[in-house]
Motif scaffolding. Structure first.
Motif, PDB file in Angstrom:
ATOM      1  N   LEU A  41      -1.421   8.780  -0.711  1.00 50.39           N
ATOM      2  CA  LEU A  41      -1.778   7.381  -0.480  1.00 50.39           C
ATOM      3  C   LEU A  41      -2.133   7.205   0.986  1.00 50.39           C
ATOM      4  N   THR A  42      -3.261   6.572   1.218  1.00 49.36           N
ATOM      5  CA  THR A  42      -3.678   6.340   2.592  1.00 49.36           C
ATOM      6  C   THR A  42      -3.887   4.862   2.893  1.00 49.36           C
ATOM      7  N   SER A  43      -4.107   4.068   1.879  1.00 51.01           N
ATOM      8  CA  SER A  43      -4.405   2.644   2.083  1.00 51.01           C
ATOM      9  C   SER A  43      -3.333   1.779   1.455  1.00 51.01           C
ATOM     10  N   SER A  44      -3.018   0.690   2.121  1.00 50.38           N
ATOM     11  CA  SER A  44      -2.013  -0.235   1.611  1.00 50.38           C
ATOM     12  C   SER A  44      -2.507  -0.940   0.359  1.00 50.38           C
ATOM     13  N   GLY A  45      -1.599  -1.157  -0.563  1.00 49.82           N
ATOM     14  CA  GLY A  45      -1.858  -2.044  -1.686  1.00 49.82           C
ATOM     15  C   GLY A  45      -2.692  -1.470  -2.804  1.00 49.82           C
ATOM     16  N   ILE A  46      -3.159  -0.258  -2.665  1.00 50.75           N
ATOM     17  CA  ILE A  46      -3.985   0.337  -3.722  1.00 50.75           C
ATOM     18  C   ILE A  46      -3.109   1.272  -4.537  1.00 50.75           C
ATOM     19  N   GLU A  47      -2.928   0.928  -5.816  1.00 50.52           N
ATOM     20  CA  GLU A  47      -2.057   1.725  -6.667  1.00 50.52           C
ATOM     21  C   GLU A  47      -2.783   2.977  -7.138  1.00 50.52           C
ATOM     22  N   LYS A  48      -2.059   4.078  -7.089  1.00 53.47           N
ATOM     23  CA  LYS A  48      -2.574   5.310  -7.679  1.00 53.47           C
ATOM     24  C   LYS A  48      -1.778   5.557  -8.955  1.00 53.47           C
ATOM     25  N   LYS A  49      -2.497   6.011  -9.989  1.00 51.92           N
ATOM     26  CA  LYS A  49      -1.854   6.111 -11.288  1.00 51.92           C
ATOM     27  C   LYS A  49      -2.244   7.429 -11.943  1.00 51.92           C
TER      28      LYS A  49
END
Lengths: 113, 113
Positions: free
Chosen positions: A49-57
């Motif tokens: 994860l590199t960016s805030s608020g972006i969910e990885k699924k």
């Protein structure tokens, strides 16, 4: 000194439960937050994860990063016994041409039938 | 799986003897790392390399030295093994750009008696 703290350190749940694993970090020149799963041998990569608020699924697993509050969570829904493992969080930093990972101590997840 | 091979996979040695662990990669990755993993401590960085002949110390470097004479090989040497160096040692590699995940070798279990 760079620091990564995971909580809880261990967790026992029943199959089908949903779990949330926590990771907070204090890292100079922060680049990214990584999650790994470790069963009996080498850690295997789950998410970066590199960016805030972006969910990885990925299937039943998901993760999100909050760069303002300096933490990340890993969610596992509908847990299965095969999810039993140690989950490791790591923060990467960079500086002077180098690139390092600082790991937390891990959360040991046990899923019982 | 990333092409990382650690050797040996298991070793028992006596206190005071020198020991060298080898990490070999076939991915042509720039960064290579040595970690040790102990109960209650998680993964701790010993040394890392950001290119041929370019190495630096990590969090727990005392008693260890490293060398990288070729891109593909990263050696970890315990000059005079002590019982406190009994551990599982992992090599990891990561790519040539920032924000790439690290891949781990299968680990070397070292016992110093």
């Amino acid at each position: 000194e760079d620091k990564v703290v995971q909580s809880p350190l261990s967790l026992v749940v029943h199959e089908g439960d949903t779990v949330t694993l926590n990771c907070s970090y204090e890292v100079t020149n922060f680049r990214s937050l990584l999650w790994y799963k470790q069963e009996k041998k080498a850690p295997t990569f789950l998410f970066m994860l590199t960016s805030s608020g972006i969910e990885k699924k990925s299937g039943r697993l998901s993760s999100i990063l909050d760069k303002k509050e300096l933490f990340s969570i890993l969610n596992i829904t509908a847990t299965q016994t095969g999810d039993s493992a140690i989950y490791l969080c790591a923060a990467s930093n960079s500086g002077a041409g180098s690139y390092q990972l600082t790991f937390g101590k891990g959360t040991k997840l046990s899923v019982i039938p | 799986d990333a092409g990382i091979t650690q050797s040996p996979r298991h070793k028992v040695t006596e206190t005071g003897t020198p020991v060298t662990l080898r990490c070999h990669q076939t991915e042509n990755h720039r960064y290579m790392y040595w970690y040790r993993q102990d109960p209650g401590h998680g993964l701790r960085l010993i040394h890392y390399s950001y290119g041929v002949k370019d190495t630096d110390k990590g969090e727990v470097s005392d008693g260890y030295s490293v060398s990288r004479s070729k891109t593909e090989d990263f050696l970890l040497t315990l000059e005079s093994a002590t019982s406190s160096q009994t551990s599982v040692y992992f090599c990891a590699i990561s790519g040539n750009r920032a924000n790439t995940e690290a891949f781990f070798g299968q680990g070397t279990r070292l016992t110093v008696v």
